[in-house]
Design a protein around this motif. Structure first.
Motif, mmCIF file in Angstrom:
data_model
loop_
_atom_site.group_PDB
_atom_site.id
_atom_site.type_symbol
_atom_site.label_atom_id
_atom_site.label_comp_id
_atom_site.label_asym_id
_atom_site.label_seq_id
_atom_site.Cartn_x
_atom_site.Cartn_y
_atom_site.Cartn_z
ATOM 1 N N GLY A 414 5.828 -0.599 14.586
ATOM 2 C CA GLY A 414 6.023 0.183 13.357
ATOM 3 C C GLY A 414 6.973 -0.447 12.363
ATOM 4 O O GLY A 414 7.613 0.273 11.578
ATOM 5 N N GLN A 415 7.063 -1.755 12.357
ATOM 6 C CA GLN A 415 7.987 -2.451 11.453
ATOM 7 C C GLN A 415 7.267 -2.816 10.155
ATOM 8 O O GLN A 415 6.298 -3.571 10.172
ATOM 9 N N TYR A 416 7.767 -2.269 9.036
ATOM 10 C CA TYR A 416 7.190 -2.524 7.717
ATOM 11 C C TYR A 416 8.300 -2.987 6.778
ATOM 12 O O TYR A 416 9.451 -2.518 6.877
ATOM 13 N N ALA A 417 7.930 -3.866 5.865
ATOM 14 C CA ALA A 417 8.918 -4.322 4.877
ATOM 15 C C ALA A 417 9.171 -3.251 3.825
ATOM 16 O O ALA A 417 10.237 -3.212 3.206
ATOM 17 N N ASN A 418 8.160 -2.377 3.604
ATOM 18 C CA ASN A 418 8.246 -1.324 2.584
ATOM 19 C C ASN A 418 8.574 -1.898 1.202
ATOM 20 O O ASN A 418 9.327 -1.318 0.420
ATOM 21 N N ARG A 419 7.984 -3.017 0.922
ATOM 22 C CA ARG A 419 8.130 -3.694 -0.368
ATOM 23 C C ARG A 419 7.001 -4.712 -0.474
ATOM 24 O O ARG A 419 6.339 -5.035 0.522
ATOM 25 N N PRO A 420 6.803 -5.281 -1.648
ATOM 26 C CA PRO A 420 5.791 -6.332 -1.771
ATOM 27 C C PRO A 420 6.237 -7.583 -1.011
ATOM 28 O O PRO A 420 7.398 -7.991 -1.101
ATOM 29 N N ILE A 421 5.338 -8.167 -0.244
ATOM 30 C CA ILE A 421 5.627 -9.412 0.462
ATOM 31 C C ILE A 421 4.574 -10.448 0.068
ATOM 32 O O ILE A 421 3.455 -10.113 -0.327
ATOM 33 N N THR A 422 4.960 -11.708 0.179
ATOM 34 C CA THR A 422 4.039 -12.791 -0.171
ATOM 35 C C THR A 422 3.152 -13.143 1.020
ATOM 36 O O THR A 422 3.393 -12.710 2.158
ATOM 37 N N LEU A 423 2.158 -13.970 0.719
ATOM 38 C CA LEU A 423 1.270 -14.437 1.791
ATOM 39 C C LEU A 423 2.058 -15.209 2.844
ATOM 40 O O LEU A 423 1.819 -15.059 4.046
ATOM 41 N N ARG A 424 3.002 -16.024 2.422
ATOM 42 C CA ARG A 424 3.814 -16.764 3.385
ATOM 43 C C ARG A 424 4.560 -15.809 4.314
ATOM 44 O O ARG A 424 4.579 -15.993 5.537
ATOM 45 N N GLU A 425 5.180 -14.820 3.762
ATOM 46 C CA GLU A 425 5.935 -13.873 4.577
ATOM 47 C C GLU A 425 5.014 -13.073 5.482
ATOM 48 O O GLU A 425 5.348 -12.784 6.642
ATOM 49 N N ALA A 426 3.816 -12.743 4.981
ATOM 50 C CA ALA A 426 2.860 -11.980 5.789
ATOM 51 C C ALA A 426 2.412 -12.774 7.010
ATOM 52 O O ALA A 426 2.249 -12.227 8.112
#
Length: 682
Positions: A414-426
C-alpha cells in the motif's frame, strides 16, 4: 543216372552285359544332374529371396558428444557404449592386416563362411590348450553383434548363418569390414577401433603404428583376458602371436615384426568417461535437436553425433553454484537461471532446478507469472508512443474502468507517492498505478504487439492486469525479451546449438541466426538507462549492488508465488526465477533470493569480461535536468541528473526556478545562454 548241373541266376561279373552297366550309369548321372539342378535352383531362389528381403539397418550405436562454445569436448549426451566411428580409409593398413590375420585371413576370398578357417581354429586351439583363435568369420561376428545375442543355441546359429549371407549380399567387403571395426568391443568401455585407439594410446586411429595395431587387434578375442591394465604380459604375448601370423600370411616381413615386438608401448592411464554437468542444458539440446531440427531422438542420443553448443562451462559452473548456494538449504524451494549473449542469442548457462538428480523438470521452460519484471515490455511500447523519462502520472489508489468492469490495482504494501512521479521513478519503485495508467494511455494491444516483437509467445489476454505481468510466461521467453532490449532492439533467437555433425563428418544442422530489428536503438537505450535505476538506492533491486558493481540494467518481479530478476550488462543477459512447483505461496524474503542469485552469478560470470558502459547510439540526446522541476538544469539547480532522451523529445526550457544570470543590456545572448545553446546542440 548221372548228376544234373544247374545254371546260376546271374552271369559272372566278367560276363555282365555292358549295355546294362551303361544304362545304370546313365540313370545315376541323370538323377545327380536333376538333384544338382534342383539344388542350384533352390539355392538361386534362396539367394534372390535373401537379396530382396530387407536387412535390418545396422545400428552401430554411439553416444553423441557435446562440445562447448570453443569446440572443447564437455561430455557424452548419454551414458552407454563409447564409440568414435571412423571410416575404413582412416584405419591404418597395419591395423586392417592385423585384424584379418587375427580373425579372418580369407575375409576377402569367401562368401561369409570359411571351412579352412574352422579347421585351422580347431587345430590352433588344440595345440594351445585354450581358445586362441575363433572359427567365426568377420561377417559372422558382425551379424551376431549387430542383430543377435551370444546364446549357444541352434536357432541362434541358424539365424546367424542367414544374416551372414544377407550381409554378404547387401554390402561390399569394405563396408562389412568398416562396420565390424566400428562395432567390435575392445574392453574398458571402448567400442570400435576409434575409441580403442583413444582409450589405450590416447591417439587418433590413423596415428597407430604396427606395434600398436597388432596389440589392439589381439584384444577383441578376450577383452578382459587380454586387458593391458589387468594382464599386460598376456596381452603382449597375444600381440607377438599376431605379428607372427602377419609374417606367415606375407602381410609384413620378419624384420618388421621383430621391430614391432621391440617397440615400447605407451599405454594410456585408464580414465572414466567425462560426464557433462549441465544436465538441464543437455536435455534442452536434445529437445531442440528433435523438435526444432527434426532429428530422431535415438539418433541424437546414440547416433555418434558431434553437437557443438554455445555453452560456457565456466559460466555454467558459476550458475549452478549460485543456485545451490542460495537455495540448497531451502526445502522444496526451486529456482531457474538462463544466461545468454545478447549480441548472438547464444545461451551460455542454463539451470533448470537446484538438483537434477531429484527433479529433471527444467523450470527455464515453466510458465510462471513474471509480475513487474514484465513492465519493461510495457514501457518500451510507451516510449515508442510519446512517453519520455520525465512523463508524470500521479501515484495514488486508482480505479480503472474497462469493458470487463472495474480494475483496482495496488502497490506493494500500500505504498503510494501520492504525487506525480516520472517514468524513471515508477520503474525504480515498481509503481503499479503508473504501469496500469500507462497501459490505458497507449492501448493494451500495443503492449501485446511489443511482447510478440521481443520474442514472447505465451498466451496474453488484453486485460488491465497485463501491465503487471499477470499472464504466465517462461524464464526463457523473458530472457529473450531482455536480450533484445540489451542489443539495441535487435532480436537474436536464443539458441544452445551451433552445429550438429554426424559420425562421418556430414553437417546435419548449422545454426544461422536471422536477427530481426524490432525497435529502434534509441528507444532501447533510453529504456536501458531507466532500468539502471532499479539497482540504485531506493530501487527494488538495490540489494544487487552489495555484490555487483558493474553497469547493469534490469527489473525485479514479485508475485504471491514467484520471485524474479531479469537484467543485463552490455554483453550478458541473465534471468533468474525462484518459487515452489506446486501453488505454494512464496514469502517476500524468499522472493528476494532471485536478486542474490543474480548478483552472485553475474559477478563471477563477468569477471573475465572487460568492464563496459552501455554505448550511446545515434538518435539519443543526453541533457542535465533539474530533478525537482524536470526542466533543463542551470548551474544554480541543486539536484540534477544526466537524463537521456530519444532526440527531439528532450526538454528545451531551462529551469525557471533556478535561472541563470539576467542579461543586462543589448540583444546579444549572454555567455550562459550561449553555453546552454551549445550543450543542447548535442
Amino acid at each position: 543216372m548221372g548228376e544234373q548241373k544247374t545254371t546260376p541266376d546271374h552271369p559272372p561279373l566278367n560276363q555282365f552285359p555292358v549295355w546294362r552297366l551303361i544304362k545304370w550309369t546313365y540313370r545315376i548321372f541323370c538323377w545327380m544332374f536333376i538333384i544338382t539342378l534342383i539344388c542350384s535352383a533352390a539355392l538361386g531362389v534362396a539367394i534372390l529371396y535373401l537379396k530382396s528381403k530387407p536387412l535390418p539397418p545396422p545400428e552401430i550405436s554411439s553416444s553423441s558428444k557435446l562440445y562447448d562454445a570453443k569446440g572443447r569436448y564437455i561430455g557424452q549426451i548419454d551414458e552407454g557404449e563409447y564409440r568414435e566411428p571412423v571410416k575404413l580409409e582412416q584405419v591404418p593398413q597395419s591395423l586392417i592386416q592385423a585384424t584379418l590375420a587375427a580373425e579372418d585371413k580369407n575375409f576377402y576370398h569367401h562368401w561369409g563362411f570359411s571351412l579352412t578357417g574352422i579347421i585351422r581354429a580347431v587345430i590352433a586351439n588344440l595345440k594351445a590348450g585354450h581358445v586362441v583363435q575363433g572359427a567365426s568369420t568377420i561377417t559372422q561376428q558382425l551379424a551376431r553383434n549387430l542383430y543377435l545375442t551370444h546364446d549357444r543355441t541352434w536357432s541362434r546359429k541358424i539365424k546367424e548363418a542367414i544374416l551372414t549371407v544377407q550381409l554378404e549380399l547387401h554390402y561390399t567387403k569394405d563396408e562389412i569390414l568398416e562396420m565390424y571395426l566400428n562395432e567390435i568391443y575392445y574392453g574398458h568401455g571402448a567400442y570400435g577401433v576409434g575409441r580403442a585407439a583413444r582409450v589405450y594410446f590416447n591417439k587418433n586411429v590413423e596415428q597407430l603404428n604396427l606395434a600398436e595395431s597388432a596389440f589392439l587387434a589381439g584384444i577383441p578375442r578376450g577383452p578382459q583376458y587380454y586387458s593391458p591394465y589387468f594382464h599386460l604380459p598376456r596381452a603382449r604375448q597375444r600381440q607377438r602371436y599376431i605379428l607372427d601370423l602377419m609374417v606367415r600370411n606375407q602381410m609384413i616381413t620378419a624384420q618388421e615384426a621383430q621391430q614391432a615386438k621391440q617397440t615400447t608401448l605407451a599405454i594410456a592411464e585408464p580414465s572414466k568417461p567425462q560426464q557433462i554437468r549441465a544436465s538441464y542444458f543437455r536435455d534442452y539440446v536434445i529437445q531442440t535437436a528433435v523438435l526444432q531440427y527434426g532429428l530422431e531422438e535415438s539418433v541424437v542420443r546414440r547416433g555418434g553425433l558431434k553437437i557443438y553448443t554455445t555453452l560456457d562451462p565456466r559460466m555454467q559452473k558459476y550458475a549452478e553454484e549460485s543456485v545451490k548456494q542460495f537455495l540448497g538449504d531451502k526445502k522444496d524451494l526451486q529456482g531457474a537461471l538462463i544466461s545468454a549473449d545478447p549480441h548472438t542469442g547464444h545461451i551460455k548457462a542454463m539451470v533448470g532446478g537446484k538438483d537434477y538428480s531429484k527433479s529433471q523438470y527444467n523450470r527455464v521452460f515453466a510458465r510462471r507469472q513474471p509480475g513487474s519484471s514484465f513492465k519493461p515490455v510495457l514501457y518500451l511500447s510507451a516510449l515508442e508512443n510519446g512517453f519520455t523519462p520525465l512523463t508524470q502520472i500521479i501515484s495514488r489508489p486508482t480505479a480503472f474502468a474497462y469493458e470487463g468492469g472495474i480494475y483496482r490495482p495496488s502497490n506493494y504494501r500500500g505504498q503510494y507517492a501520492n504525487r506525480p512521479i516520472t517514468l524513471r521513478e515508477a520503474i525504480a519503485r515498481s509503481d503499479n498505478i503508473y504501469a496500469v495508467s500507462t497501459l490505458f494511455h497507449i492501448g493494451i494491444n500495443k503492449e501485446i504487439d511489443m511482447a510478440r516483437k521481443l520474442g514472447i509467445k505465451s498466451p496474453l489476454r488484453p486485460t488491465p492486469s497485463l501491465a503487471l505481468g499477470s499472464y504466465p510466461i517462461t524464464p526463457y521467453e523473458l530472457a529473450q525479451a531482455y536480450a533484445t532490449i540489451a542489443d539495441g532492439g535487435i532480436r537474436h533467437p536464443l539458441t544452445g546449438i551451433r552445429k550438429i555433425v554426424d559420425s562421418y563428418g556430414k553437417v546435419l544442422v548449422e545454426n544461422e541466426t536471422n536477427p530481426i530489428r524490432v525497435t529502434s536503438p534509441a528507444h532501447s537505450y533510453v529504456l536501458t538507462r531507466l532500468l539502471t535505476s532499479v539497482f540504485d538506492s531506493g530501487g527494488t533491486g538495490h540489494r544487487v549492488r552489495q555484490m555487483f558493481l558493474r553497469a547493469a540494467a534490469g527489473k525485479t518481479g514479485t508475485t504471491d508465488w514467484d520471485g524474479w530478476l531479469s537484467g543485463f550488462t552490455p554483453d550478458l543477459v541473465t534471468t533468474v526465477w525462484v518459487g515452489y512447483d506446486h501453488s505454494r505461496k512464496l514469502p517476500h524474503h524468499e522472493a528476494r533470493l532471485s536478486q542474490y542469485i543474480w548478483g552472485s552469478y553475474m559477478k563471477k560470470a563477468t569477471a573475465l569480461q572487460p568492464a563496459r558502459i552501455f554505448p550511446v547510439p545515434q538518435g539519443v540526446k543526453g541533457v542535465y535536468i533539474d530533478i525537482e522541476t524536470g526542466y533543463l538544469a542551470t548551474p544554480f539547480c541543486k539536484h540534477t541528473r544526466l537524463e537521456f532522451f530519444v532526440r527531439g523529445t528532450e526538454p528545451r526550457q531551462t529551469c525557471p526556478e533556478h535561472p541563470g544570470p539576467v542579461k543586462r543590456s543589448g540583444n546579444d545572448p549572454s555567455l550562459w545562454e550561449r553555453f546552454i545553446d551549445w550543450w543542447n546542440s548535442f
